[in-house]
Design a protein around this motif. Structure first.
Motif, mmCIF file in Angstrom:
data_model
loop_
_atom_site.group_PDB
_atom_site.id
_atom_site.type_symbol
_atom_site.label_atom_id
_atom_site.label_comp_id
_atom_site.label_asym_id
_atom_site.label_seq_id
_atom_site.Cartn_x
_atom_site.Cartn_y
_atom_site.Cartn_z
ATOM 1 N N GLU A 115 0.809 -1.223 0.000
ATOM 2 C CA GLU A 115 0.000 0.000 0.000
ATOM 3 C C GLU A 115 0.840 1.270 0.000
ATOM 4 O O GLU A 115 0.525 2.233 -0.685
ATOM 5 N N GLY A 116 1.879 1.295 0.831
ATOM 6 C CA GLY A 116 2.680 2.514 0.909
ATOM 7 C C GLY A 116 1.845 3.699 1.363
ATOM 8 O O GLY A 116 1.943 4.793 0.817
ATOM 9 N N THR A 117 1.031 3.480 2.380
ATOM 10 C CA THR A 117 0.039 4.472 2.811
ATOM 11 C C THR A 117 0.627 5.846 3.113
ATOM 12 O O THR A 117 0.045 6.865 2.767
ATOM 13 N N ALA A 125 5.908 6.138 8.402
ATOM 14 C CA ALA A 125 4.880 6.213 9.436
ATOM 15 C C ALA A 125 3.873 5.072 9.359
ATOM 16 O O ALA A 125 2.917 5.057 10.118
ATOM 17 N N CYS A 126 4.060 4.109 8.449
ATOM 18 C CA CYS A 126 2.986 3.106 8.319
ATOM 19 C C CYS A 126 3.483 1.656 8.291
ATOM 20 O O CYS A 126 2.820 0.776 8.792
ATOM 21 N N SER A 127 4.573 1.383 7.670
ATOM 22 C CA SER A 127 5.147 0.037 7.445
ATOM 23 C C SER A 127 4.316 -0.841 6.509
ATOM 24 O O SER A 127 4.523 -2.045 6.456
ATOM 25 N N THR A 128 3.386 -0.265 5.750
ATOM 26 C CA THR A 128 2.652 -1.062 4.750
ATOM 27 C C THR A 128 3.510 -1.349 3.511
ATOM 28 O O THR A 128 3.046 -1.983 2.571
ATOM 29 N N CYS A 129 4.750 -0.883 3.525
ATOM 30 C CA CYS A 129 5.673 -1.165 2.419
ATOM 31 C C CYS A 129 6.731 -2.173 2.859
ATOM 32 O O CYS A 129 7.737 -2.337 2.187
ATOM 33 N N HIS A 130 6.468 -2.862 3.986
ATOM 34 C CA HIS A 130 7.424 -3.825 4.545
ATOM 35 C C HIS A 130 7.662 -4.994 3.573
ATOM 36 O O HIS A 130 6.720 -5.594 3.079
ATOM 37 N N VAL A 131 8.942 -5.267 3.306
ATOM 38 C CA VAL A 131 9.304 -6.418 2.466
ATOM 39 C C VAL A 131 10.469 -7.164 3.122
ATOM 40 O O VAL A 131 11.139 -6.637 4.010
ATOM 41 N N ALA A 137 10.230 -0.770 1.815
ATOM 42 C CA ALA A 137 10.487 -0.585 0.378
ATOM 43 C C ALA A 137 10.527 0.890 -0.012
ATOM 44 O O ALA A 137 11.171 1.248 -0.996
ATOM 45 N N CYS A 138 9.875 1.748 0.774
ATOM 46 C CA CYS A 138 9.886 3.179 0.441
ATOM 47 C C CYS A 138 11.253 3.804 0.688
ATOM 48 O O CYS A 138 11.533 4.897 0.208
ATOM 49 N N ALA A 198 1.712 -10.916 6.457
ATOM 50 C CA ALA A 198 0.767 -9.941 7.017
ATOM 51 C C ALA A 198 1.403 -8.560 6.962
ATOM 52 O O ALA A 198 2.601 -8.408 7.170
ATOM 53 N N VAL A 199 0.589 -7.578 6.688
ATOM 54 C CA VAL A 199 1.071 -6.196 6.674
ATOM 55 C C VAL A 199 0.231 -5.403 7.647
ATOM 56 O O VAL A 199 -0.979 -5.517 7.691
ATOM 57 N N MET A 200 0.909 -4.607 8.465
ATOM 58 C CA MET A 200 0.195 -3.836 9.472
ATOM 59 C C MET A 200 0.356 -2.352 9.139
ATOM 60 O O MET A 200 1.440 -1.914 8.795
ATOM 61 N N ASP A 201 -0.703 -1.609 9.234
ATOM 62 C CA ASP A 201 -0.614 -0.174 8.977
ATOM 63 C C ASP A 201 -0.534 0.553 10.312
ATOM 64 O O ASP A 201 -1.514 0.701 11.018
ATOM 65 N N ASN A 202 0.667 1.019 10.643
ATOM 66 C CA ASN A 202 0.863 1.676 11.933
ATOM 67 C C ASN A 202 0.439 3.135 11.933
ATOM 68 O O ASN A 202 0.520 3.808 12.951
ATOM 69 N N SER A 203 0.011 3.640 10.790
ATOM 70 C CA SER A 203 -0.345 5.052 10.735
ATOM 71 C C SER A 203 -1.801 5.287 11.134
ATOM 72 O O SER A 203 -2.246 6.409 11.245
ATOM 73 N N ARG A 204 -2.561 4.186 11.313
ATOM 74 C CA ARG A 204 -3.981 4.361 11.622
ATOM 75 C C ARG A 204 -4.223 4.418 13.111
ATOM 76 O O ARG A 204 -3.484 3.891 13.860
#
Ligand code: FES
Length: 110
Positions: free
Chosen positions: A37-39, A45-51, A85-86, A104-110
């Motif tokens: 996602e790369g939110t 701030a999110c870690s949705t780009c974790h690889v 990845a960002c 699993a991907v966690m969005d820490n910005s929410r």
């Protein structure tokens, strides 16, 4: 050109794409339909780009910053191969990179 191999979490997708020095890994993944996602768009701030970087010229990449390490502490399924990845810019001396998408991907910005 640098060969990037993307492998999905369950191994069902395994694609090879080409990228250039200076390209950002998150942009290449998104352009090729990978579910990152790369939110926060690179604000760490999110870690949705974790690889997971599982092979290739990983040693040629600059080490993660302290901020990246801190964010990875909160990423689901993080291990020693984890990166955001960002924050990954490909460099001219690289030939290849093997990238696995975590389960699993966690969005820490929410
Ligand atoms: Fe949010 Fe990378 S896009 S930490």
């Amino acid at each position: 050109m640098i060969k990037i191999r993307f492998i999905s979490a369950d191994g069902s997708h395994d694609i090879m794409v080409e990228a250039a020095a200076g390209d950002r890994l998150l942009d290449i993944a998104q352009a090729n339909g990978l579910p990152l996602e790369g939110t926060c768009e690179g604000a760490m701030a999110c870690s949705t780009c974790h690889v997971h970087l599982i092979g290739g010229d990983t040693e040629r990449l600059p080490a993660p910053s302290e901020e990246e390490e801190d964010m990875l502490d909160f990423a689901a399924g993080a291990n020693r191969q984890s990166r955001l990845a960002c924050q990954i810019k490909l460099t001219a001396d690289m030939h290849s990179l093997d990238v696995k998408i975590p389960r699993a991907v966690m969005d820490n910005s929410r």
